[in-house]
Design a protein around this motif. Sequence first.
Motif, short mmCIF file in Angstrom:
data_model
loop_
_atom_site.label_atom_id
_atom_site.label_comp_id
_atom_site.label_asym_id
_atom_site.label_seq_id
_atom_site.Cartn_x
_atom_site.Cartn_y
_atom_site.Cartn_z
N PRO A 14 6.48 6.00 1.64
CA PRO A 14 6.31 4.53 1.68
C PRO A 14 5.73 3.96 0.38
O PRO A 14 6.09 2.85 0.00
N ARG A 37 13.09 -1.51 8.40
CA ARG A 37 12.39 -2.02 7.23
C ARG A 37 12.91 -3.41 6.85
O ARG A 37 12.14 -4.32 6.59
N ARG A 79 10.59 4.28 10.94
CA ARG A 79 10.07 4.75 9.65
C ARG A 79 9.07 5.88 9.84
O ARG A 79 9.03 6.83 9.06
N GLN A 111 3.21 2.84 7.04
CA GLN A 111 2.94 2.02 5.85
C GLN A 111 2.53 2.85 4.64
O GLN A 111 2.88 2.54 3.52
#
Lengths: 220, 220
Positions: free
Chosen positions: A129, B185, B120, B32
């Motif tokens: 990320p 995303r 993610r 994140q």
Amino acid sequence: MVNKSANLEDATPRSAATRQAIMATAERLYAQHGLSAVSNRQIGEAAGQNNTTVVSYHFGSKTTLVREIMTKHSKAIDAIRQRHVSAAGASDDVRDWVRCLVRPVTEHLESLGVPSWHARFAVLVLTDPMMRAMITDDSLTRPSLQHTLRELGNCLKDKVSAQVRRERGEMARHVITHTCAERERMLAEGTARPVAAWKHTARTLEDALTGLLTAEVSHR
Amino acid sequence: MVNKSANLEDATPRSAATRQAIMATAERLYAQHGLSAVSNRQIGEAAGQNNTTVVSYHFGSKTTLVREIMTKHSKAIDAIRQRHVSAAGASDDVRDWVRCLVRPVTEHLESLGVPSWHARFAVLVLTDPMMRAMITDDSLTRPSLQHTLRELGNCLKDKVSAQVRRERGEMARHVITHTCAERERMLAEGTARPVAAWKHTARTLEDALTGLLTAEVSHR
């Protein structure tokens, strides 16, 4: 502290060798443990450098180090792709242009021997990320790839809309990246036979991606 | 320190709520910043817990926490897949079984709203060098998925060898996982319109994967 990354041209042979050793060691450690789990100090030690700040001295930041490793491979892949693009010439066969996507990657990985780390390292860089925001995949901007994508688009334009071509192009990239990383892992772990492994992978990818890119579009 | 992860059934409502809050916060922070970049202490603080050892108390290790987050989603995806498998019945159409691969994932992600983090997060878990050795993708062992893969294999067996079916099955998994993570995303960043986004993604995936799985096999 001086960041030497901009001064590679001026580097002494010894300093160039140190940089190469750091890059090779960093790529392996990152691929083995993950990008965040490895410190510059660990890389320096594993690269046989007594000076614990050697990585900072030669590369400045981790981001610069990761970017330079990616660029090194991307240059090598580009050189192979230029040959395949020349061979494809003015072909309007989708498979010829799929080959220009796949073979430069598999041939480069084959050239690295067993074990190689680059395919697994690249997966981490492209999915991390933090790193993905800082590192543009340098290979995407190279003329040989852009030429390939343009020709592929031309082959497909009567069959598939621009949006679907883009979406499938992304899918093809995921397939190549992750299939190669899995194959690299299997070769390193001895669960795939190295003889012709990359050529087999290339052929399997070409078949599957030709099917993926030319698939019927359903309208429901 | 007592590891309560085996005692979920006995948990008080308040402790169950704390566990859920920790899992949701951890998933977001990991997605994140990366798996290695986030500490248990940071998760506890971000989840609004004063006790800095709350994550260890409820989950023991990071591996257990990650595994429980994965299992939670995998259960929900499995429940949706069971419905699709029933609907597909005894179909011998590849596309019907591709739908059983794709829709449970896209429908589950759609149910999470925007922004969601699961797609993610899952990419990080499945690509992390340390975590992938400790966490088996629990969804692979569920009967609804195994039934889907068996039926898909039957549809393809006259056209594609078992080895190529396995290789293409892996490719299909990469395409679903990474396409969904990219779509998640884009939705979170506002670069994709949420209206029907997941249904569009599902249809695009079904077309492309049907093409990939049924592609001609070249013999050279």
